[in-house]
Write an enzyme that holds these catalytic residues in place. Structure first.
Site, PDB file in Angstrom:
ATOM      1  N   GLY A 172      -4.469 -32.036 -20.874  1.00 49.41           N
ATOM      2  CA  GLY A 172      -4.703 -31.673 -19.473  1.00 49.41           C
ATOM      3  C   GLY A 172      -5.455 -32.756 -18.736  1.00 49.41           C
ATOM      4  N   SER A 196      -4.500 -35.017 -16.425  1.00 50.04           N
ATOM      5  CA  SER A 196      -4.022 -35.559 -15.146  1.00 50.04           C
ATOM      6  C   SER A 196      -4.900 -35.220 -13.959  1.00 50.04           C
ATOM      7  CB  SER A 196      -2.592 -35.080 -14.872  1.00 50.04           C
ATOM      8  OG  SER A 196      -2.545 -33.664 -14.823  1.00 50.04           O
ATOM      9  N   ARG A 197      -5.730 -34.170 -14.098  1.00 53.96           N
ATOM     10  CA  ARG A 197      -6.536 -33.723 -12.957  1.00 53.96           C
ATOM     11  C   ARG A 197      -7.893 -33.222 -13.433  1.00 53.96           C
ATOM     12  NH1 ARG A 197      -3.243 -29.131 -10.141  1.00 53.96           N
ATOM     13  NH2 ARG A 197      -3.076 -28.475 -12.313  1.00 53.96           N
ATOM     14  N   ASP A 231       3.563 -29.176 -23.232  1.00 56.82           N
ATOM     15  CA  ASP A 231       2.965 -27.880 -22.924  1.00 56.82           C
ATOM     16  C   ASP A 231       2.130 -27.463 -24.126  1.00 56.82           C
ATOM     17  OD1 ASP A 231       2.326 -25.284 -22.357  1.00 56.82           O
ATOM     18  OD2 ASP A 231       4.393 -24.579 -22.103  1.00 56.82           O
ATOM     19  N   SER A 277     -16.335 -22.752 -21.854  1.00 55.98           N
ATOM     20  CA  SER A 277     -16.841 -22.304 -20.554  1.00 55.98           C
ATOM     21  C   SER A 277     -18.058 -21.414 -20.757  1.00 55.98           C
ATOM     22  CB  SER A 277     -15.746 -21.512 -19.821  1.00 55.98           C
ATOM     23  OG  SER A 277     -16.257 -20.882 -18.666  1.00 55.98           O
ATOM     24  N   TYR A 287      -9.132 -15.138 -19.741  1.00 55.78           N
ATOM     25  CA  TYR A 287      -9.739 -16.476 -19.800  1.00 55.78           C
ATOM     26  C   TYR A 287     -11.016 -16.433 -20.639  1.00 55.78           C
ATOM     27  CZ  TYR A 287     -11.883 -20.817 -18.031  1.00 55.78           C
ATOM     28  OH  TYR A 287     -12.457 -22.051 -17.911  1.00 55.78           O
ATOM     29  N   ALA A 331     -11.882 -14.339 -22.969  1.00 59.56           N
ATOM     30  CA  ALA A 331     -11.562 -14.117 -24.383  1.00 59.56           C
ATOM     31  C   ALA A 331     -11.080 -15.409 -25.041  1.00 59.56           C
ATOM     32  CB  ALA A 331     -10.508 -13.023 -24.511  1.00 59.56           C
ATOM     33  N   LYS A 345     -11.739 -18.508 -24.152  1.00 60.55           N
ATOM     34  CA  LYS A 345     -12.825 -19.476 -24.270  1.00 60.55           C
ATOM     35  C   LYS A 345     -13.846 -19.058 -25.328  1.00 60.55           C
ATOM     36  CE  LYS A 345     -11.430 -22.535 -21.262  1.00 60.55           C
ATOM     37  NZ  LYS A 345     -11.084 -23.910 -21.664  1.00 60.55           N
TER      38      LYS A 345
END
Length: 245
Positions: free
Chosen positions: A9, A11-12, A61, A140, A154, A156, A158
């Site tokens: 991930g 690219s940003r 992916d 997170s 999300y 769960a 993390k």
């Protein structure tokens, strides 16, 4: 000889900032991306021109085991050995809890947890054979104590990534350092559409009274890859500006 970092991930957001920090310290960068091809190519060009390092663009992916395997095969074919793996790719599917679907929950788990498991297993085993390597998982504060039912999937995923961090550290000891960084609110695309009033309320809970810049998270990720951090293992570093309730 330059070291190489693989950032998923990349690219940003936090991923792109992490790539820039590693490049500034003379790392070659494997830029994994999925949807943001334009941004990935622009990042690659910028890093090579500014820092005179090599970049390798790999579309994959992370929620898909076959695409992960293809990425690993591409690295092998190009004789690219990974010194540091940063599991940064992540998605959220925030919605009212009553509206959540099992399909969304599964996709979040596959991207944020199952993908990092498979990538860490494969690359970590190679690091162990070489008796050297770093794995850094971007989790997170949602995995720790900032719970939001709208982000249950999300949160769960993390939390699972934290548990995976600890288990990987045990599995690959003593040769591979495995740690996690737990950002709080950070200025990325994931939060760009939140309501202004909600942002103000959340900012009040942060001692520094602002959201983090992506580079502030990237700096901590990079630190965990350095010699200065070689005795840090099986740890979670919280980077949230001093959250309090």
């Amino acid at each position: 000889m330059k070291k190489t970092v693989l950032i998923t991930g990349a690219s940003r957001g936090i991923g792109a900032s992490t790539a820039k920090v590693f490049a500034s310290h003379d790392y070659n960068i494997v830029i994994n991306y999925y949807n943001s091809e334009k941004e990935a190519k622009e990042l690659s060009k910028t890093l090579e021109e500014k820092f005179h390092i090599k970049t390798y663009l790999i579309k994959a992916d992370i929620s898909n085991k076959e695409e992960i395997e293809n990425m690993l095969e591409s690295l092998k074919e190009n004789n690219i050995s990974i010194d540091c793996l940063v599991n940064n790719a992540g998605i959220s599917r925030d919605s009212l809890f009553e509206d959540k679907t099992i399909e969304d929950f599964e996709l979040v788990l596959k991207t944020n947890l199952i993908g990092p498991f498979w990538l860490s297993k494969k690359i970590g085993q190679e690091m162990y054979r070489r008796k050297s390597g770093k794995i850094i998982n971007v989790t997170s504060t949602n995995a720790l104590d900032t719970y939001y039912p709208m982000s249950a999937d999300y949160d769960a995923s993390k939390s699972g990534l934290l548990s995976l961090t600890h288990n990987l550290a045990v599995e690959f000891a003593p040769y591979v350092n495995v740690n996690a960084v737990a950002p709080g609110w950070t200025k990325t695309d994931m939060v760009k559409n939140i309501d202004d009033e909600y942002e103000k309320e959340e900012t009040k809970k942060i001692l520094l009274q602002r959201f983090a810049e992506p580079q502030e998270i990237a700096n901590v990720i990079y630190f965990l890859s350095t010699e200065e951090a070689k005795y840090i293992n099986n740890e979670v570093i919280r980077v949230d500006g001093g959250w309090y309730l």
